[in-house]
Design an enzyme around this catalytic site. Structure first.
Site, mmCIF file in Angstrom:
data_model
loop_
_atom_site.group_PDB
_atom_site.id
_atom_site.type_symbol
_atom_site.label_atom_id
_atom_site.label_comp_id
_atom_site.label_asym_id
_atom_site.label_seq_id
_atom_site.Cartn_x
_atom_site.Cartn_y
_atom_site.Cartn_z
ATOM 1 N N ARG A 82 -18.495 -21.084 11.318
ATOM 2 C CA ARG A 82 -17.080 -21.347 11.590
ATOM 3 C C ARG A 82 -16.921 -22.657 12.365
ATOM 4 O O ARG A 82 -15.998 -23.425 12.115
ATOM 5 C CB ARG A 82 -16.477 -20.176 12.369
ATOM 6 C CG ARG A 82 -14.984 -20.245 12.507
ATOM 7 C CD ARG A 82 -14.404 -18.959 13.040
ATOM 8 N NE ARG A 82 -14.840 -18.680 14.406
ATOM 9 C CZ ARG A 82 -14.581 -17.550 15.057
ATOM 10 N NH1 ARG A 82 -13.895 -16.575 14.467
ATOM 11 N NH2 ARG A 82 -14.995 -17.377 16.293
ATOM 12 N N LYS A 184 -11.014 -23.287 14.813
ATOM 13 C CA LYS A 184 -10.962 -22.906 16.227
ATOM 14 C C LYS A 184 -10.905 -24.174 17.072
ATOM 15 O O LYS A 184 -11.918 -24.692 17.521
ATOM 16 C CB LYS A 184 -12.181 -22.049 16.569
ATOM 17 C CG LYS A 184 -11.893 -21.062 17.678
ATOM 18 C CD LYS A 184 -12.938 -19.966 17.736
ATOM 19 C CE LYS A 184 -12.709 -19.089 18.943
ATOM 20 N NZ LYS A 184 -11.558 -18.186 18.812
ATOM 21 N N GLU A 220 -0.924 -13.938 13.002
ATOM 22 C CA GLU A 220 -1.766 -13.386 14.057
ATOM 23 C C GLU A 220 -1.098 -13.643 15.395
ATOM 24 O O GLU A 220 0.042 -14.092 15.449
ATOM 25 C CB GLU A 220 -3.178 -13.987 13.988
ATOM 26 C CG GLU A 220 -3.234 -15.487 14.166
ATOM 27 C CD GLU A 220 -4.675 -16.013 14.276
ATOM 28 O OE1 GLU A 220 -5.506 -15.363 14.935
ATOM 29 O OE2 GLU A 220 -4.946 -17.092 13.727
HETATM 30 C C1 LIG Z 1 -11.199 -16.903 18.363
HETATM 31 C C2 LIG Z 1 -9.915 -16.489 17.732
HETATM 32 C C3 LIG Z 1 -9.726 -15.198 17.173
HETATM 33 C C4 LIG Z 1 -10.769 -14.109 17.275
HETATM 34 O O1 LIG Z 1 -11.944 -14.400 16.596
HETATM 35 P P1 LIG Z 1 -13.294 -13.625 16.925
HETATM 36 O O2 LIG Z 1 -14.304 -14.322 16.095
HETATM 37 O O3 LIG Z 1 -13.117 -12.214 16.517
HETATM 38 O O4 LIG Z 1 -13.519 -13.755 18.395
HETATM 39 C C5 LIG Z 1 -8.539 -14.931 16.534
HETATM 40 N N1 LIG Z 1 -7.535 -15.855 16.475
HETATM 41 C C6 LIG Z 1 -7.682 -17.070 17.017
HETATM 42 C C7 LIG Z 1 -6.557 -18.039 16.912
HETATM 43 C C8 LIG Z 1 -8.863 -17.438 17.667
HETATM 44 O O5 LIG Z 1 -8.983 -18.665 18.202
#
Ligand SMILES: *Cc1c(COP(=O)(O)O)cnc(C)c1O
Length: 344
Positions: A82, A184, A220
């Site tokens: 990722r 991210k 989300e």
């Molecule tokens: C990090 C993150 C998540 C959660 O991801 P995980 O890999 O399960 O920790 C969900 N949404 C956003 C915007 C994030 O930055």
């Protein structure tokens, strides 16, 4: 190895300086070997790319101790890939994925005294990130980068059990269609800070973001993916190009199907169908699952059957199974629990 003298059970979720960090630098078109260092400060030129045009991305995962005394982390290969996707989108050089996992191992081993003991509920949070480091004033990608991983011990996300939370439907958007919602990057968080502070001031725990183009579909929250449970026991989770692909959510999809025998639907979820669901949860590394009791859509309450006191029954099974796999009490799929070292 002697553990640090920390009241593990009462740690909060905050930064505490640990002994060692991993640092690698990219210069003249290549990454150096990287090393473990003690200096927690970074000295950069005032014009460094990260300060001007926000070239930065990050990851988050946890190391913890299993019942049988192994220090492990969970699916670090997915964090590596990722981060590679985030880097490509932001014109940053990918830190090789195998090297990423090795660096996580190195920094956790170096800080083994900081890994909370089994049963404390605490974990060692691991934060890999990358920044553009050389001066950039004309708009272009930097030429030099730093990849760094620090760790910090953190307490259980929910002290005294997970209470269902209340979420509001947001009037602001998190990520543009075809934008950066699926990587991210800190920039996705910078623009959500105003909205989360406003939500907290008004008594809500989180914001539910909708798709910006039509404002009819669930995306989300600022930092966690949604899932819903239908009356007939299906696991439904929103699909969109602007959702960050949560590793917890992808793992829960497999837990739901393979361990709990639920039908899993990864598809667009309309806001208008949310009242039909009986349970709702948020998923991410920090809390694993936060049960959602209520969603407020502009004064209209959507209350889930699971209520405001406890997790719903399906959420509880999902939570217990995934955390059981993580803690090594339930046999997980191949490669999920990644052993770093044995505790001595
Ligand atoms: C990090 C993150 C998540 C959660 O991801 P995980 O890999 O399960 O920790 C969900 N949404 C956003 C915007 C994030 O930055």
């Amino acid at each position: 190895m002697v553990k640090k003298d920390i009241d593990w059970g009462n740690l909060g979720f905050g930064y505490q300086i640990a002994d060692y960090r991993f640092v690698a630098n990219f210069k003249d078109g290549k990454w150096d070997e990287g090393e473990i260092i003690t200096d927690s400060n970074i000295v950069l030129n005032e014009c460094a790319g990260v300060f001007q045009y926000c070239q930065a991305c990050f990851e988050g995962l946890k190391a913890y101790t299993t019942e049988d005394g192994r220090i492990v982390c969970f699916r670090p290969d997915l964090n590596a890939s990722r981060m590679a996707d985030s880097c490509e989108k932001l014109m940053m050089p990918v830190f090789p994925e195998d090297k990423f996992v090795e660096a996580v191992e190195q920094v956790v081993k170096a800080n083994a005294a900081w890994v909370p003991p089994y049963g404390s509920g605490a974990t060692l949070y691991i934060r890999p990130y990358m920044i553009g480091t050389n001066p950039v004033i004309g708009v272009k990608p930097a030429d030099e980068y730093q990849f760094r991983i620090f760790v910090t011990p953190v307490g259980p996300y929910f002290k005294g059990g997970a209470k269902p939370i209340t979420i509001r439907v947001s009037d602001e958007d998190r990520a543009a269609p075809h934008g950066t919602g699926n990587i991210k990057a800190g920039l996705n968080y910078a623009m959500s800070l105003h909205n989360i502070v406003d939500a907290h001031n008004k008594g809500f725990d989180e914001n539910m973001y909708l798709d910006p183009a039509t404002r009819t579909k669930v995306e989300e929250t600022g930092g966690a993916n949604f899932y819903f449970i239908t009356k007939d026991g299906k696991f439904v989770t929103p699909k969109s190009d602007s959702i960050l692909p949560s590793i917890t959510r992808r793992s829960l999809m497999i837990v739901a199907e393979k361990y709990l025998g639920l039908t899993v639907e990864h598809r667009e979820v309309k806001l208008s169908e949310v009242p039909d669901f009986v349970e709702c949860g948020l998923c991410g590394t920090a809390a694993v699952i936060s049960p959602v009791g209520k969603i407020v859509d502009h004064g209209k309450d959507i209350c889930f059957a699971s209520g405001m006191e406890d997790m719903g029954p399906v959420t509880k099974k999902l939570y217990d199974t995934l955390t059981g796999i993580q803690m090594g009490t339930i046999e997980g799929p191949e490669g999920w629990v990644h052993e770093i070292m044995k505790e001595d």
